[in-house]
Design an enzyme around this catalytic site. Structure first.
Site, mmCIF file in Angstrom:
data_model
loop_
_atom_site.group_PDB
_atom_site.id
_atom_site.type_symbol
_atom_site.label_atom_id
_atom_site.label_comp_id
_atom_site.label_asym_id
_atom_site.label_seq_id
_atom_site.Cartn_x
_atom_site.Cartn_y
_atom_site.Cartn_z
ATOM 1 N N HIS A 1 0.806 -1.216 0.000
ATOM 2 C CA HIS A 1 0.000 0.000 0.000
ATOM 3 C C HIS A 1 0.840 1.267 0.000
ATOM 4 C CE1 HIS A 1 -3.273 -2.753 1.089
ATOM 5 N NE2 HIS A 1 -4.080 -1.808 0.638
ATOM 6 N N GLY A 2 2.055 1.204 0.455
ATOM 7 C CA GLY A 2 2.838 2.427 0.443
ATOM 8 C C GLY A 2 4.178 2.293 1.127
#
Length: 478
Positions: A326-327
């Site tokens: 996700h990041g």
């Protein structure tokens, strides 16, 4: 190009008319039009990154053909690893380069050493995490013998770049979507109407629910140090609805748009906030990503068919990798690890597959046990979402410390009354439509046409009248 923008409102009808009225007699022309439209759609954001999609497409198309011709296991495995390294390498560079540089610096600082490596001002290509996983699944399935490699480059390019789900999913498997480009498609009115209905509900989720929640979430999270525990808890709850409305709304619009062109995409959300435990939540949230990690990471590691310690290892690997997907921030890693901690007790007690059906399937309302399960699961997800939303791990812990303070039971300083009314109405509609692929799929079909269309017009009016400030979809950054 955003689904909730005027640009898309102009783009979609043009492509629709060209697709069904100009290219309808020629499958190859239709597929080529999909490729061109998809590249225009993506290039509207930044045309320079079209080369990345084209490069990934060319690499995996070529490797797929090479796998078919190669029969020596070691050489086949080498070809697979070339695909993995190229795709993960591109993803890693654009998304994680500066994260690893900063982590490297922090590691040396623990030993009293100060280094100053060069970081790069890297622009993260929109949707790179999504289309990278999609094209990788093709090569892996060809390697495993689950899919025959295609020689139709246009169809393969259309599969990789299909604009409805290009930048934020659902992450489609080649075994499901690619064969649909081989078949002649004819316009299906009922399918198109169903697609429009799902797009309408997706826009309601995004514009009325998510975008309005976003305004209050930003206020609360940015000034969390000056708010009471009750307000901070409200901020966490609103973010839970923001991210659900935003991401599931995008999926609804993507699936509905695909249906306008005769394609079926897989369901990506199955009413996750009605889950009775965290295991059920993860079977219902971002289904395309969860099943991707299950099939291509968890099961190859041994899944649940190994010793207890290795099963626990596999669970943590899956959740932490999912968080990191996700990041490039420690907050996402902690978010993933926290969800693993939620999941492990259910796994050890062998209760991770207790709730596989629809809650209160044959009843109108849930019983007390189900209600407690839904409430408890939602509360756990809200706590985890704080790490997802916070700018740093330290900020997340400070935020939660503020939540669990004496002021938790005070009246919130921020009171978005009209928004809470919308959320309650939204939950009611979602509850009564929980047995379907999306909430309003069949909800009012038994009503007279005038009543049914009146309801759709009300939803459309709410979208126009109560639409918050136009914002990008959260998952564009992933």
């Amino acid at each position: 190009m955003l689904f909730n923008s005027l640009d898309f409102a102009v783009f979609l009808p043009i492509v629709f008319v060209l697709y069904w009225f100009v290219a309808k007699r020629h499958l190859r022309v239709q597929n080529a039009l999909v490729v061109v439209a998809s590249y225009v759609f993506y290039g509207w954001w930044d045309y320079r990154f079209l080369a990345l999609i084209a490069f990934s497409t060319l690499v995996d198309y070529t490797i797929g053909l090479q796998l078919e011709q190669q029969h020596q296991p070691k050489r086949r495995l080498a070809l697979l690893w070339i695909s993995v390294f190229v795709n993960i390498g591109l993803l890693g560079f654009f998304k994680y380069y500066n994260f690893f540089v900063d982590a490297f610096v922090d590691a040396f600082s623990l030993f009293g050493l100060s280094i100053q490596p060069n970081t790069l001002n890297i622009i993260l290509p929109v949707g790179i995490s999504f289309y990278t996983f999609q094209t990788m699944s093709y090569t892996i399935d060809v390697y495993r013998g689950k899919l025959k490699p295609t020689r139709d480059f246009i169809s393969f390019a259309a599969f990789v770049s299909f604009f409805p789900q290009l930048v934020a999913g659902p992450i489609e498997r080649a075994t499901h979507l690619l064969p649909q480009f081989y078949k002649t498609r004819s316009f299906d009115y009922s399918k198109a109407v169903d697609g429009l209905r799902q797009m309408l509900w997706g826009l309601f989720k995004k514009i009325v629910i998510a975008d309005n929640c976003a305004q209050f979430v930003t206020i609360i999270f940015d000034g969390y140090g000056s708010y009471s525990g009750s307000t901070l808890l409200l901020g966490g709850v609103l973010f839970a609805f923001q991210i659900y409305g935003d991401f599931s709304g995008y999926s609804d619009i993507a699936i509905g748009t695909a249906r306008l062109f005769g394609f079926d995409l897989r369901q990506n959300f199955a009413f996750p906030y009605f889950s009775r435990d965290i295991a059920e939540f993860w079977r219902r949230w971002h289904i395309s990503l969860s099943t991707w990690f299950r099939d291509y990471v968890y099961i190859p590691l041994g899944g649940s068919q190994v010793g207890e310690w290795k099963v626990l290892r596999n669970v943590f690997v899956i959740f932490i990798v999912s968080g990191f997907w996700h990041g490039a921030n420690w907050t996402f890693i902690v978010w993933g690890a926290l969800n693993a901690l939620y999941f492990v007790p259910l796994l050890l007690l062998k209760r991770n597959r207790v709730h596989t059906g629809v809650v209160a399937e044959s009843r109108t309302l849930p019983n007390f046990k189900e209600l407690m399960g839904i409430g408890g699961t939602f509360f756990l997800t809200v706590i985890a979402w704080v790490f997802f939303r916070a700018a740093s791990v330290e900020e997340a812990f400070s935020y939660l410390q503020g939540v669990f303070s004496r002021s938790l039971f005070s009246v919130p300083e921020v009171r978005p009354s009209f928004l809470l009314v919308f959320i309650v109405l939204f939950l009611v509609v979602e509850w009564f439509g929980r047995r379907e692929h999306y909430a309003i799929e069949r909800l009012w079909l038994s009503y007279p046409r005038a009543v049914r269309w009146g309801i759709y017009y009300v939803i459309a009016m709410l979208i126009f009248l109560y639409g918050g400030k136009e914002q990008e979809f959260i998952y564009f950054q992933f």
